[in-house]
Scaffold this motif. Structure first.
Motif, mmCIF file in Angstrom:
data_model
loop_
_atom_site.group_PDB
_atom_site.id
_atom_site.type_symbol
_atom_site.label_atom_id
_atom_site.label_comp_id
_atom_site.label_asym_id
_atom_site.label_seq_id
_atom_site.Cartn_x
_atom_site.Cartn_y
_atom_site.Cartn_z
ATOM 1 N N LEU A 120 0.809 -1.222 0.000
ATOM 2 C CA LEU A 120 0.000 0.000 0.000
ATOM 3 C C LEU A 120 0.841 1.270 0.000
ATOM 4 O O LEU A 120 0.532 2.223 -0.726
ATOM 5 C CB LEU A 120 -0.934 -0.005 1.210
ATOM 6 N N THR A 121 1.890 1.317 0.811
ATOM 7 C CA THR A 121 2.691 2.537 0.886
ATOM 8 C C THR A 121 3.346 2.844 -0.449
ATOM 9 O O THR A 121 3.382 4.009 -0.882
ATOM 10 C CB THR A 121 3.765 2.411 1.978
ATOM 11 N N PHE A 122 3.860 1.829 -1.119
ATOM 12 C CA PHE A 122 4.506 2.035 -2.415
ATOM 13 C C PHE A 122 3.498 2.582 -3.424
ATOM 14 O O PHE A 122 3.817 3.474 -4.220
ATOM 15 C CB PHE A 122 5.101 0.718 -2.922
ATOM 16 N N GLN A 123 2.279 2.085 -3.378
ATOM 17 C CA GLN A 123 1.266 2.560 -4.322
ATOM 18 C C GLN A 123 0.844 3.990 -4.025
ATOM 19 O O GLN A 123 0.818 4.841 -4.926
ATOM 20 C CB GLN A 123 0.042 1.654 -4.299
ATOM 21 N N VAL A 124 0.510 4.277 -2.777
ATOM 22 C CA VAL A 124 -0.022 5.598 -2.441
ATOM 23 C C VAL A 124 1.065 6.665 -2.514
ATOM 24 O O VAL A 124 0.853 7.761 -3.046
ATOM 25 C CB VAL A 124 -0.667 5.573 -1.037
ATOM 26 N N ASP A 125 2.247 6.347 -1.980
ATOM 27 C CA ASP A 125 3.300 7.360 -1.887
ATOM 28 C C ASP A 125 4.121 7.497 -3.165
ATOM 29 O O ASP A 125 4.697 8.562 -3.396
ATOM 30 C CB ASP A 125 4.243 7.037 -0.725
ATOM 31 N N TYR A 126 4.183 6.445 -3.963
ATOM 32 C CA TYR A 126 4.996 6.540 -5.187
ATOM 33 C C TYR A 126 4.214 6.336 -6.479
ATOM 34 O O TYR A 126 4.274 7.186 -7.376
ATOM 35 C CB TYR A 126 6.164 5.557 -5.160
ATOM 36 N N LEU A 127 3.478 5.248 -6.601
ATOM 37 C CA LEU A 127 2.827 4.974 -7.887
ATOM 38 C C LEU A 127 1.790 6.021 -8.250
ATOM 39 O O LEU A 127 1.569 6.294 -9.438
ATOM 40 C CB LEU A 127 2.194 3.579 -7.878
ATOM 41 N N ALA A 128 1.175 6.645 -7.254
ATOM 42 C CA ALA A 128 0.246 7.747 -7.550
ATOM 43 C C ALA A 128 1.004 8.928 -8.151
ATOM 44 O O ALA A 128 0.541 9.555 -9.117
ATOM 45 C CB ALA A 128 -0.489 8.175 -6.285
ATOM 46 N N THR A 129 2.173 9.232 -7.595
ATOM 47 C CA THR A 129 3.008 10.301 -8.148
ATOM 48 C C THR A 129 3.420 9.975 -9.580
ATOM 49 O O THR A 129 3.369 10.837 -10.468
ATOM 50 C CB THR A 129 4.258 10.503 -7.273
ATOM 51 N N TYR A 130 3.825 8.734 -9.802
ATOM 52 C CA TYR A 130 4.222 8.310 -11.149
ATOM 53 C C TYR A 130 3.048 8.452 -12.125
ATOM 54 O O TYR A 130 3.194 9.033 -13.213
ATOM 55 C CB TYR A 130 4.690 6.856 -11.118
ATOM 56 N N THR A 131 1.899 7.946 -11.741
ATOM 57 C CA THR A 131 0.736 7.960 -12.635
ATOM 58 C C THR A 131 0.317 9.377 -13.006
ATOM 59 O O THR A 131 0.113 9.701 -14.184
ATOM 60 C CB THR A 131 -0.439 7.219 -11.977
ATOM 61 N N LEU A 132 0.180 10.234 -12.012
ATOM 62 C CA LEU A 132 -0.239 11.610 -12.286
ATOM 63 C C LEU A 132 0.817 12.362 -13.082
ATOM 64 O O LEU A 132 0.484 13.142 -13.988
ATOM 65 C CB LEU A 132 -0.548 12.333 -10.980
ATOM 66 N N SER A 133 2.085 12.136 -12.759
ATOM 67 C CA SER A 133 3.154 12.807 -13.500
ATOM 68 C C SER A 133 3.115 12.434 -14.974
ATOM 69 O O SER A 133 3.278 13.285 -15.856
ATOM 70 C CB SER A 133 4.513 12.454 -12.887
ATOM 71 N N CYS A 134 2.898 11.154 -15.249
ATOM 72 C CA CYS A 134 2.839 10.699 -16.647
ATOM 73 C C CYS A 134 1.619 11.256 -17.376
ATOM 74 O O CYS A 134 1.727 11.798 -18.482
ATOM 75 C CB CYS A 134 2.824 9.177 -16.697
ATOM 76 N N LEU A 135 0.460 11.113 -16.760
ATOM 77 C CA LEU A 135 -0.777 11.516 -17.431
ATOM 78 C C LEU A 135 -0.882 13.026 -17.620
ATOM 79 O O LEU A 135 -1.525 13.496 -18.575
ATOM 80 C CB LEU A 135 -1.986 11.002 -16.648
ATOM 81 N N LEU A 136 -0.266 13.790 -16.741
ATOM 82 C CA LEU A 136 -0.394 15.251 -16.806
ATOM 83 C C LEU A 136 0.766 15.930 -17.504
ATOM 84 O O LEU A 136 0.756 17.149 -17.681
ATOM 85 C CB LEU A 136 -0.572 15.817 -15.396
ATOM 86 N N THR A 137 1.765 15.153 -17.921
ATOM 87 C CA THR A 137 2.908 15.746 -18.617
ATOM 88 C C THR A 137 2.497 16.532 -19.866
ATOM 89 O O THR A 137 2.962 17.657 -20.061
ATOM 90 C CB THR A 137 3.943 14.661 -18.965
ATOM 91 N N PRO A 138 1.647 16.002 -20.746
ATOM 92 C CA PRO A 138 1.276 16.790 -21.938
ATOM 93 C C PRO A 138 0.620 18.126 -21.592
ATOM 94 O O PRO A 138 0.906 19.142 -22.230
ATOM 95 C CB PRO A 138 0.312 15.863 -22.683
ATOM 96 N N LEU A 139 -0.256 18.145 -20.580
ATOM 97 C CA LEU A 139 -0.916 19.392 -20.203
ATOM 98 C C LEU A 139 0.079 20.363 -19.579
ATOM 99 O O LEU A 139 0.059 21.560 -19.886
ATOM 100 C CB LEU A 139 -2.055 19.094 -19.222
ATOM 101 N N LEU A 140 0.955 19.871 -18.731
ATOM 102 C CA LEU A 140 1.982 20.731 -18.145
ATOM 103 C C LEU A 140 2.874 21.331 -19.223
ATOM 104 O O LEU A 140 3.284 22.487 -19.141
ATOM 105 C CB LEU A 140 2.830 19.932 -17.155
ATOM 106 N N ALA A 141 3.173 20.537 -20.248
ATOM 107 C CA ALA A 141 4.074 20.997 -21.304
ATOM 108 C C ALA A 141 3.454 22.106 -22.155
ATOM 109 O O ALA A 141 4.172 22.808 -22.870
ATOM 110 C CB ALA A 141 4.478 19.822 -22.198
#
Length: 284
Positions: A114-135
């Motif tokens: 759970l900790t790996f998912q909430v603390d890291y994989l959520a960051t990874y997922t949002l960072s990937c999905l929102l990269t085009p909009l941020l760019a």
């Protein structure tokens, strides 16, 4: 990009994950008072509505919305990312949501530690999905709220199936955030988007600290250090940096191992089904 190009916070749209408690909530108060358009995330819609009412009453800021997602479910993290990605703009992503040192092992709805998912994989997922909009923004920033508590990942047992330990679970997830920070910063280097991580303060009076550790820092210190990465014009060109409070610092040595960072990205894609974005797919 020069410091003079940095837009005032009142002209920026900012997503804060984990905004209903602790550092995220206090940061939301500060940024709302400065007039930012805020997208606030939490897993409890009732607490979300209360937060919006509180912020509107205290700051007069009406440009606030709340998004519900439980990061214990990968589908909900993905759905949040897709909803935000459909918006017109995003200037700052603050990956703040997380859980602390758990007393007993827990699995997510997806069967992952759970900790790996909430603390890291959520960051990874949002960072990937929102990269085009941020760019699309010439002045975007990503701020990953990590920790000075860092431990190396054993890629043979990232889920800690053989020997679970709450401190290891937390510290390896926070190091993974920093490893992702360095990779994401390189991907976006030269595109007007900065990506940095920080340890905001030690043992602030938040629910993930109280009852387990003695409080050492004020919440205000953590907010000030995080807000600095969000909006300080002097940091407009600083990227790929880990900060310990307000100063650049050296992270755990594994964060600088390019092979291990590549292994982490490959593992993250395998676990989430979301590929790390490729530079040619970004807006110029």
């Amino acid at each position: 990009m020069s410091t003079s190009d940095t837009a005032p916070l009142s002209d920026q749209t900012i997503l804060i994950t984990g905004a209903t408690d602790g550092l995220g909530r206090a940061l939301a108060h500060r940024l709302a008072a400065e007039g930012a358009t805020l997208i606030l995330h939490g897993r409890n819609p009732v607490k979300g509505r209360d937060l919006l009412d509180e912020l509107r009453d205290r700051t007069g800021n009406q440009r606030l919305t709340f998004e519900t997602a439980d990061f214990a479910e990968l589908d909900q993290i993905r759905a949040l990312g897709e909803r935000v990605a459909a918006r017109d703009r995003l200037d700052v992503l603050v990956n703040n949501a997380g859980i602390g040192v758990e007393r007993a092992p827990q699995r997510s709805a997806d069967g992952l530690e759970l900790t790996f998912q909430v603390d890291y994989l959520a960051t990874y997922t949002l960072s990937c999905l929102l990269t085009p909009l941020l760019a699309l923004s010439s002045r975007a920033r990503v701020v990953n709220v990590s920790s000075a508590g860092q431990a190396p990942l054993d890629f043979q047992d990232v889920m800690l199936d053989h020997r679970w330990d709450g401190v290891q679970a937390y510290c390896q997830a926070k190091l993974a955030q920093i490893m992702l920070t360095f990779e994401h910063a390189e991907l976006l280097r030269g595109r007007g988007v900065t990506v940095n991580a920080l340890h905001p303060a030690s043992y602030m009076p938040t629910k993930i600290v109280e009852g387990l550790f003695a409080v050492q820092s004020t919440l205000e210190e953590g907010v000030a250090n995080t807000a600095r990465l969000v909006g300080d014009p002097a940091l407009a060109e600083v990227t790929g940096t880990y900060f310990n409070r307000a100063r650049p610092a050296r992270a755990h040595h594994q964060a600088y191992d390019e092979q291990d960072r590549a292994r982490l990205l490959a593992l993250s894609e395998k676990l989430t089904g979301i590929p790390f974005p490729a530079a040619p797919q970004l807006a110029a």
